[in-house]
Write an enzyme that holds these catalytic residues in place. Structure first.
Site, PDB file in Angstrom:
ATOM      1  N   ARG A 172       0.834  -1.195   0.000  1.00  0.00           N
ATOM      2  CA  ARG A 172       0.000   0.000   0.000  1.00  0.00           C
ATOM      3  C   ARG A 172       0.872   1.248   0.000  1.00  0.00           C
ATOM      4  O   ARG A 172       1.892   1.303   0.696  1.00  0.00           O
ATOM      5  CB  ARG A 172      -0.921  -0.012   1.226  1.00  0.00           C
ATOM      6  CG  ARG A 172      -1.869   1.156   1.302  1.00  0.00           C
ATOM      7  CD  ARG A 172      -2.977   0.902   2.306  1.00  0.00           C
ATOM      8  NE  ARG A 172      -2.514   0.922   3.681  1.00  0.00           N
ATOM      9  CZ  ARG A 172      -3.310   0.718   4.735  1.00  0.00           C
ATOM     10  NH1 ARG A 172      -4.594   0.454   4.545  1.00  0.00           N
ATOM     11  NH2 ARG A 172      -2.824   0.742   5.959  1.00  0.00           N
ATOM     12  N   ASP A 251      -8.952   5.446  14.335  1.00  0.00           N
ATOM     13  CA  ASP A 251      -7.689   4.914  13.824  1.00  0.00           C
ATOM     14  C   ASP A 251      -7.734   4.700  12.314  1.00  0.00           C
ATOM     15  O   ASP A 251      -6.695   4.392  11.700  1.00  0.00           O
ATOM     16  CB  ASP A 251      -7.323   3.598  14.531  1.00  0.00           C
ATOM     17  CG  ASP A 251      -8.426   2.562  14.463  1.00  0.00           C
ATOM     18  OD1 ASP A 251      -9.467   2.786  15.090  1.00  0.00           O
ATOM     19  OD2 ASP A 251      -8.260   1.541  13.773  1.00  0.00           O
TER      20      ASP A 251
END
Length: 490
Positions: A172, A251
């Site tokens: 990613r 988060d």
């Protein structure tokens, strides 16, 4: 461009990360590789679909420039605060710079347990990797700020969830992996020096224009304001395309304003304001129409973290931050109005247009109209006096709404050709539909067939185009194809 890596995240307090190595996998195999993204990051071609690249993106053998760490953060998960979460299955390898000099994190996701795994295996099943690759690259294609997918590899190992599933690793790319939970982690530890260092780093990394503000408190207040604006634009962009994130925990709320963590996310088919897909969201906390309210709530949690930096006097800091937080609903409403008005071809959106937009959405819901195609086909209804297209047949008041919409456009003095052009460039024809993604996953699980994955990925590269070879990807699901639940990969 010259390939170079940096590791600026390591300048933060040592409590913010732990050095960790990926766990080798048994039989790494290529699934996908994003060559255009690799080129923009100046990744050496020695890693492009090569054995050396396979070693890198599987975590089996890292080059010298990689310094893998797992990042620490806290977070409110479905409203409940957890003081330490952290990357339980991800490793930050390094930071690359693109052709414009912008810095990006490169991270392995699913590369094995870390010190923050809390008993988890640190792995990812193949399905969530395929989903995130498709969705994140689609979002990038249509201009939604997002993390990106650089590579996906199969591990040759099984991952145990409800059943044994094939494993995979996603590489990613993100502007950073800083999140609201990064601040919450340091606040929970009472580390005010660390909070200030993190705030300064966030300014330097994402909001360098704020560095010219000499007053520290005003700079941190401006940081809060800037993050709120980025998030307001992001979430209203989601709303305008019918996207449901599914797990908007603090988060999973990035400080850069990017979409991060494509877990139980989904796009709406037929419009329903309170639509939920995530299997774990039993009470609809993160439903489609709740996303603006959750953003408001998440930004309030960020403000709490920044209070000690905004002013030494708690009451003053609280008042300054509260003023920004209280203005969030109006900011979201204005951003939503602008985006939705543009979908109707309006070149200058007015406050009274809110009623026009809401009436259309109510009509869509009443008629069970597909959200994507409902907006896409509106351009064909411009200046039309005959019976509406069959898509709108179930909407009893659509003809009356269409008359009012056309009158609104005519009163603006805007040429219909201009309105149509605007609509054709912002209303997509094609989205990564839930049933199509499920079919991709099932084919990959059943016999390792990645042809459906490649076909869907190709179709999503131009989501506005009318192309016969992609017709099958334009259609909503038939009843037996419907996917009503989506799942996280952990």
């Amino acid at each position: 461009m010259t390939f170079k890596t940096t590791h600026s995240y390591l300048q933060l307090p040592e409590s913010c990360f732990q050095v960790c190595q990926p766990t080798p996998v048994a039989d790494a195999q290529w699934i996908a590789f994003n060559q255009p993204l690799a080129a923009s990051l100046a990744l050496p071609e020695t890693y492009w679909l090569t054995d050396e690249g396979l070693d890198l993106f599987s975590g089996n053998k890292l080059p010298e420039w990689a310094q893998p760490v797992s990042q620490a953060y806290a977070g409110h998960q479905f409203g409940h605060f957890v003081p330490q979460l952290g990357d339980g299955r991800a490793l930050l390898l390094a930071e690359f710079s693109d052709e414009d000099g912008q810095r990006f994190d490169v991270q392995l996701k699913g590369s094995g347990p870390t010190p923050y795994s809390r008993g988890g295996d640190g792995r990812s099943p193949l399905g969530p990797v395929l989903r995130e690759y498709l969705l994140s690259e689609y979002m990038a294609r249509i201009g939604v700020p997002t993390t990106r997918a650089l590579a996906a590899v199969a591990t040759g190992e099984s991952v145990q969830r409800e059943t044994a599933e094939p494993g995979a690793i996603l590489t990613r790319v993100a502007s950073s992996h800083l999140r609201v939970g990064s601040f919450q982690f340091l606040l929970a530890k009472g580390d005010l020096d660390g909070l200030e260092r993190l705030a300064d780093y966030t300014v330097q990394r994402h909001y360098p224009q704020l560095q010219q503000i000499d007053d520290d408190g005003q700079r941190y207040l401006a940081l809060l304001d800037a993050i709120i604006e980025k998030q307001a634009q992001l979430v209203t962009h989601w709303m305008s395309i019918g996207f449901i994130h599914g797990v908007m925990n603090t988060d999973n709320t990035s400080l850069s304003g990017e979409t991060i963590d494509y877990g139980p996310c989904a796009f709406i088919d037929e419009y329903r304001a309170d639509q939920v897909f995530s299997f774990i969201d039993k009470r609809g906390r993160y439903a489609y129409n709740q996303q603006p309210a959750i953003l408001h709530w998440n930004m309030a949690r960020l403000a709490e973290c920044l209070l000690p930096l905004i002013d030494n006097h708690k009451e003053t800091a609280l008042q300054l931050a509260t003023d920004l937080i209280n203005a969030i609903p109006q900011r979201i409403s204005a951003a939503w109005l602008e985006r939705m008005g543009t979908k109707l071809g309006l070149n200058a959106v007015r406050a009274e247009d809110k009623s026009l937009i809401e009436r259309l959405l109510q009509s869509f819901e009443q008629g069970q109209v597909d959200f994507t195609l409902g907006f896409y086909q509106l351009a064909d209804e411009l200046n039309k006096q005959t019976t509406p297209a069959a898509l709108y047949a179930g909407c009893t008041d659509f003809s009356a709404w269409r008359d009012d919409w056309q009158q609104r456009l005519s009163h603006s003095g805007q040429p219909l050709s201009e309105a149509e052009s605007t609509m054709r460039t912002c209303n997509v024809r094609r989205i990564p539909r839930n049933h199509q993604i499920q079919a991709v996953i099932e084919a990959a699980y059943t016999d390792g067939d990645l042809r459906p994955f490649n076909a869907l990925h190709a179709a999503l590269q131009d989501p506005f185009a009318t192309a016969p070879e992609f017709d099958q990807f334009d259609q909503p699901p038939a009843d037996p194809q419907r996917v009503t639940n989506t799942f996280c990969g952990t």
